[in-house]
Design a protein around this motif. Structure first.
Motif, PDB file in Angstrom:
ATOM      1  N   GLY A   1       0.590  -1.207  -0.010  1.00  0.00           N
ATOM      2  CA  GLY A   1      -0.215  -0.085   0.010  1.00  0.00           C
ATOM      3  C   GLY A   1       1.173   0.963   0.324  1.00  0.00           C
ATOM      4  N   LYS A   2       0.229   2.388  -0.060  1.00  0.00           N
ATOM      5  CA  LYS A   2       1.039   3.751  -0.431  1.00  0.00           C
ATOM      6  C   LYS A   2       0.514   4.229   1.220  1.00  0.00           C
ATOM      7  CE  LYS A   2       3.024   3.587  -3.915  1.00  0.00           C
ATOM      8  NZ  LYS A   2       3.144   4.301  -5.120  1.00  0.00           N
ATOM      9  N   LEU A   3       1.610   5.106   1.545  1.00  0.00           N
ATOM     10  CA  LEU A   3       1.335   6.322   2.774  1.00  0.00           C
ATOM     11  C   LEU A   3       1.772   7.964   2.300  1.00  0.00           C
ATOM     12  CD1 LEU A   3       1.099   6.506   5.477  1.00  0.00           C
ATOM     13  CD2 LEU A   3       3.364   5.535   5.425  1.00  0.00           C
ATOM     14  N   MET A   4       0.625   8.679   3.020  1.00  0.00           N
ATOM     15  CA  MET A   4       0.784   9.970   2.558  1.00  0.00           C
ATOM     16  C   MET A   4       0.734  10.374   3.616  1.00  0.00           C
ATOM     17  SD  MET A   4      -0.838  11.925  -0.120  1.00  0.00           S
ATOM     18  CE  MET A   4      -0.565  14.399  -0.574  1.00  0.00           C
ATOM     19  N   GLY A   5       1.413  11.815   3.754  1.00  0.00           N
ATOM     20  CA  GLY A   5       0.965  12.808   5.174  1.00  0.00           C
ATOM     21  C   GLY A   5       1.017  14.059   4.514  1.00  0.00           C
TER      22      GLY A   5
ATOM     23  N   GLN B   1       5.127  23.379  -9.160  1.00  0.00           N
ATOM     24  CA  GLN B   1       4.961  22.095 -10.024  1.00  0.00           C
ATOM     25  C   GLN B   1       5.106  20.840  -8.700  1.00  0.00           C
ATOM     26  OE1 GLN B   1       4.701  21.694 -14.011  1.00  0.00           O
ATOM     27  NE2 GLN B   1       4.364  23.640 -13.025  1.00  0.00           N
ATOM     28  N   LEU B   2       3.976  20.243  -9.330  1.00  0.00           N
ATOM     29  CA  LEU B   2       4.225  18.594  -9.009  1.00  0.00           C
ATOM     30  C   LEU B   2       4.870  17.508  -9.690  1.00  0.00           C
ATOM     31  CD1 LEU B   2       3.273  16.330  -6.469  1.00  0.00           C
ATOM     32  CD2 LEU B   2       1.246  16.210  -7.463  1.00  0.00           C
ATOM     33  N   THR B   3       5.810  16.641  -9.618  1.00  0.00           N
ATOM     34  CA  THR B   3       6.317  15.525 -10.452  1.00  0.00           C
ATOM     35  C   THR B   3       6.194  14.374  -9.336  1.00  0.00           C
ATOM     36  OG1 THR B   3       7.816  17.858 -11.080  1.00  0.00           O
ATOM     37  CG2 THR B   3       8.658  15.071 -11.523  1.00  0.00           C
ATOM     38  N   LEU B   4       6.206  13.596 -10.070  1.00  0.00           N
ATOM     39  CA  LEU B   4       6.418  12.155  -9.324  1.00  0.00           C
ATOM     40  C   LEU B   4       6.973  11.215 -10.407  1.00  0.00           C
ATOM     41  CD1 LEU B   4       2.142  12.243  -8.080  1.00  0.00           C
ATOM     42  CD2 LEU B   4       4.777  12.359  -6.527  1.00  0.00           C
ATOM     43  N   PRO B   5       7.270   9.661 -10.141  1.00  0.00           N
ATOM     44  CA  PRO B   5       7.718   8.867 -10.775  1.00  0.00           C
ATOM     45  C   PRO B   5       6.983   8.088 -11.584  1.00  0.00           C
ATOM     46  CG  PRO B   5       8.309   8.490  -7.827  1.00  0.00           C
ATOM     47  CD  PRO B   5       7.096   9.553  -8.210  1.00  0.00           C
ATOM     48  N   GLY B   6       7.572   8.859 -13.048  1.00  0.00           N
ATOM     49  CA  GLY B   6       6.966   7.574 -14.803  1.00  0.00           C
ATOM     50  C   GLY B   6       5.997   8.867 -14.671  1.00  0.00           C
TER      51      GLY B   6
ATOM     52  N   ILE C   1      -3.591  19.878  -1.458  1.00  0.00           N
ATOM     53  CA  ILE C   1      -2.964  19.693  -2.448  1.00  0.00           C
ATOM     54  C   ILE C   1      -3.209  18.653  -3.282  1.00  0.00           C
ATOM     55  CG2 ILE C   1      -1.594  18.023  -1.485  1.00  0.00           C
ATOM     56  CD1 ILE C   1       0.344  17.884  -2.904  1.00  0.00           C
ATOM     57  N   PHE C   2      -4.605  18.546  -3.358  1.00  0.00           N
ATOM     58  CA  PHE C   2      -6.082  17.533  -4.079  1.00  0.00           C
ATOM     59  C   PHE C   2      -7.143  18.743  -4.843  1.00  0.00           C
ATOM     60  CE2 PHE C   2      -5.103  14.197  -0.479  1.00  0.00           C
ATOM     61  CZ  PHE C   2      -4.243  13.195  -1.586  1.00  0.00           C
ATOM     62  N   GLU C   3      -6.835  19.690  -4.157  1.00  0.00           N
ATOM     63  CA  GLU C   3      -8.270  20.886  -5.103  1.00  0.00           C
ATOM     64  C   GLU C   3      -7.374  20.752  -6.798  1.00  0.00           C
ATOM     65  OE1 GLU C   3      -8.693  24.432  -3.568  1.00  0.00           O
ATOM     66  OE2 GLU C   3      -8.739  23.266  -1.152  1.00  0.00           O
TER      67      GLU C   3
ATOM     68  N   LEU D   1      -1.808  12.382  -7.851  1.00  0.00           N
ATOM     69  CA  LEU D   1      -1.739  11.671  -6.825  1.00  0.00           C
ATOM     70  C   LEU D   1      -2.287  10.004  -6.976  1.00  0.00           C
ATOM     71  CD1 LEU D   1      -1.750  14.643  -5.083  1.00  0.00           C
ATOM     72  CD2 LEU D   1      -0.084  13.075  -4.796  1.00  0.00           C
ATOM     73  N   LEU D   2      -3.607  10.379  -7.755  1.00  0.00           N
ATOM     74  CA  LEU D   2      -4.284   9.268  -6.938  1.00  0.00           C
ATOM     75  C   LEU D   2      -3.922   8.081  -8.140  1.00  0.00           C
ATOM     76  CD1 LEU D   2      -7.717  10.731  -7.391  1.00  0.00           C
ATOM     77  CD2 LEU D   2      -6.914   8.863  -5.542  1.00  0.00           C
ATOM     78  N   ARG D   3      -3.450   8.439  -9.687  1.00  0.00           N
ATOM     79  CA  ARG D   3      -2.245   7.063 -10.383  1.00  0.00           C
ATOM     80  C   ARG D   3      -0.808   6.784  -9.720  1.00  0.00           C
ATOM     81  NH1 ARG D   3      -4.042  10.619 -14.548  1.00  0.00           N
ATOM     82  NH2 ARG D   3      -2.459  11.896 -14.536  1.00  0.00           N
ATOM     83  N   TRP D   4      -0.441   7.909  -8.892  1.00  0.00           N
ATOM     84  CA  TRP D   4       0.916   7.296  -7.943  1.00  0.00           C
ATOM     85  C   TRP D   4      -0.003   6.504  -6.717  1.00  0.00           C
ATOM     86  CZ3 TRP D   4       1.273   8.225  -2.678  1.00  0.00           C
ATOM     87  CH2 TRP D   4       2.727   7.834  -1.843  1.00  0.00           C
ATOM     88  N   ALA D   5      -0.916   6.311  -6.417  1.00  0.00           N
ATOM     89  CA  ALA D   5      -1.254   5.300  -5.054  1.00  0.00           C
ATOM     90  C   ALA D   5      -2.195   4.494  -5.845  1.00  0.00           C
ATOM     91  CB  ALA D   5      -3.131   6.360  -4.481  1.00  0.00           C
ATOM     92  N   GLY D   6      -2.369   3.819  -7.107  1.00  0.00           N
ATOM     93  CA  GLY D   6      -2.624   2.952  -7.710  1.00  0.00           C
ATOM     94  C   GLY D   6      -3.195   3.293  -8.777  1.00  0.00           C
ATOM     95  N   MET D   7      -4.178   4.441  -8.569  1.00  0.00           N
ATOM     96  CA  MET D   7      -5.663   4.495  -9.848  1.00  0.00           C
ATOM     97  C   MET D   7      -4.815   4.104 -10.941  1.00  0.00           C
ATOM     98  SD  MET D   7      -8.523   6.829  -9.903  1.00  0.00           S
ATOM     99  CE  MET D   7      -9.529   6.514  -7.923  1.00  0.00           C
TER     100      MET D   7
END
Length: 498
Positions: free
Chosen positions: A331-335, A384-389, A442-444, A452-458
């Motif tokens: 699972g993924k964990l965010m704070g 800017q938000l940059t997540l892996p991939g 950050i989700f707005e 972020l949802l893709r990062w979490a697995g969607m």
């Protein structure tokens, strides 16, 4: 306030028989109604007690509800719209914020004695708004009939008397006892306060309003006050809560991702999760004291007003062990904010800013250390938000934190996911399973939320505009007000603006 000053503004105050009677939503709706008619209007709340706050453009802090009400007016929120904000950090104490800036921590008794010192600031802010705008719609706090709080009151009738403004009283019929609430509240007011009441609003009614008519007639006969209207229960309404957590899932669809948020004792800015609550493919659950964390794709640790104390609470609930199991299962964990600080190695509060001075061991998932400083950091931020991939996407939000977080080593490329105007923010670690950031809201931004949802697995993400949903909610309330309230009883001159 002088008669000359009162003539410059047509003010109205909304008070309630109880907390959560619908004051915040009614004020937002009234603001939108006036704005639609071309009237320059602003919201105002003399005193707010809430852990949901917003940052104004000038770097001040106000209640989140007043920021939403400012959006309803189509204006930028300012610190004058909520001159006193109380942010509870214990069961008997709170941080006191005056005109956007934290001044001290006080227990309830000390603050009660301090109220006469605060009132001039409240009236100063109100007078500034009164000079700048044609109308000010004012929100009370709790109930004006709290006998133990009548002395030195600055939040309800104490303010209304000092500023010489009319008052309407709203009650929530969905709770039951609405006639007792309204009749009893009026009866407990002084004679001058009773004369100030212009009428009643009944909120959240379900069913055939004609069945309520005999009760409305009785109330008007017994009190001599008009019932301005009965507002219907608006199912699926999307407006950020002032303080209480709204766990109602909206826009339910085919769930693709399950998100769990542990509710900490001093959880703050839980409105961060409203974009997930209304997302059609997200199953969002708030998990409280005494409950186990269920299986999920993503666990998010929220903000906290007392991070070390809430970290201890998290451990007392057994959630630390359950989070570790969640990560072992992939699972993924965010704070976010305080939750981000918990993800590091160490939390230090040498000055006792958020509680007892001391040091706590963090959860240890990110190579960070945090020290709480006396100077709170308040700012809006974007970048800017940059997540892996994934490609970079715009992101915006705001920061409210006393902690300063440092890396224990030099971060490697890709380990700081946000590049903001203020510099690098956040961290990614544990083989891309753990992410933290200071950025509230950050989700707005739709694309950032989707990333972020893709990062979490969607796998397949529906992109939607949270701002558009909030606008729709404000307009729904305004439409209901225009349809069901007799506004000519409050503002006879409104007919000239149609």
């Amino acid at each position: 306030m002088s008669q000359t000053e009162t003539e410059k503004v047509k003010a109205l105050m909304v008070q309630g028989t109880t907390s959560d009677a619908g004051k915040s939503v009614l004020v937002a709706g009234l603001c939108r109604v006036l704005a639609r008619k071309g009237i320059r209007v602003a919201p105002f709340k003399p005193q707010n007690m809430a852990l949901n706050s917003a940052v104004t453009a000038d770097g001040g802090e106000i209640g989140r509800a007043q920021a939403v009400q400012a959006f309803a007016c189509n204006i930028e929120p300012t610190t004058d719209m909520n001159p006193v904000l109380l942010k509870p950090n214990t069961d008997i104490g709170a941080q006191v914020i005056i005109q956007g800036k934290a001044i001290n921590d006080m227990d309830a008794r000390s603050y009660h004695a301090y109220k006469p010192t605060v009132m001039p600031y409240v009236l100063e802010s109100f007078n500034r708004l009164s000079r700048e705008f044609e109308a000010v719609v004012i929100e009370g706090a709790g109930s004006p009939a709290e006998i133990n709080l009548r002395d030195r009151d600055i939040a309800n009738m104490g303010f209304a008397e000092a500023a010489d403004v009319p008052v309407i009283i709203v009650a929530d019929i969905d709770r039951g006892g609405v006639f007792a609430h309204l009749y009893g509240t009026l009866a407990l007011l002084s004679e001058s306060e009773q004369q100030r009441v212009a009428g009643f609003v009944i909120n959240r009614f379900r069913g055939d309003v004609s069945l309520l008519q005999s009760g409305l007639d009785w109330l008007e006969e017994k009190t001599g006050k008009p019932v301005i209207g009965v507002l219907p229960y608006l199912h699926g309404l999307m407006l950020e809560a002032e303080d209480a957590i709204n766990g109602q899932q909206l826009n339910e669809g085919e769930t693709h991702l399950k998100v769990v948020v542990p509710v900490l004792q001093r959880v703050s800015n839980h409105t961060d999760f409203d974009p997930l609550r209304v997302h059609p493919n997200v199953d969002l659950q708030f998990i409280g004291k005494g409950q186990d964390l269920p299986a999920a794709d993503l666990i998010i640790l929220p903000g906290s007003k007392s991070v070390r104390s809430d970290l201890a609470f998290l451990r007392e609930q057994g959630w630390e062990v359950q989070i570790a199991r969640h990560l072992r299962f992939g699972g993924k964990l965010m704070g976010i904010c305080g939750g981000y600080q918990m993800l590091g190695e160490v939390l230090r509060d040498p000055l006792g800013i958020e509680g007892e001075p001391g040091e706590s061991e963090g959860l240890g998932y990110l190579p960070l250390t945090t020290e709480v400083k006396a100077q709170k950091q308040l700012r809006r931020n974007e970048g800017q938000l940059t997540l892996p991939g994934q490609p970079s996407t715009p992101v915006f939000g705001y920061e409210i934190h006393a902690g300063e977080t440092q890396w224990l080593r030099t971060p490697e490329p890709g380990e700081t996911p946000l590049q903001l105007h203020s510099g690098a923010d956040g961290a990614i670690g544990c083989n891309n399973q753990v992410l933290g950031t200071y950025l509230h809201g950050i989700f707005e931004q739709p694309d950032a939320c989707a990333a972020l949802l893709r990062w979490a697995g969607m796998q397949q993400v529906t992109v939607q505009s949270f701002a558009a949903l909030r606008e729709e909610g404000i307009n729904r309330v305004a439409d209901a007000i225009e349809q069901h309230l007799n506004l000519s009883l409050l503002w006879p001159e409104l007919a000239d603006h149609d």
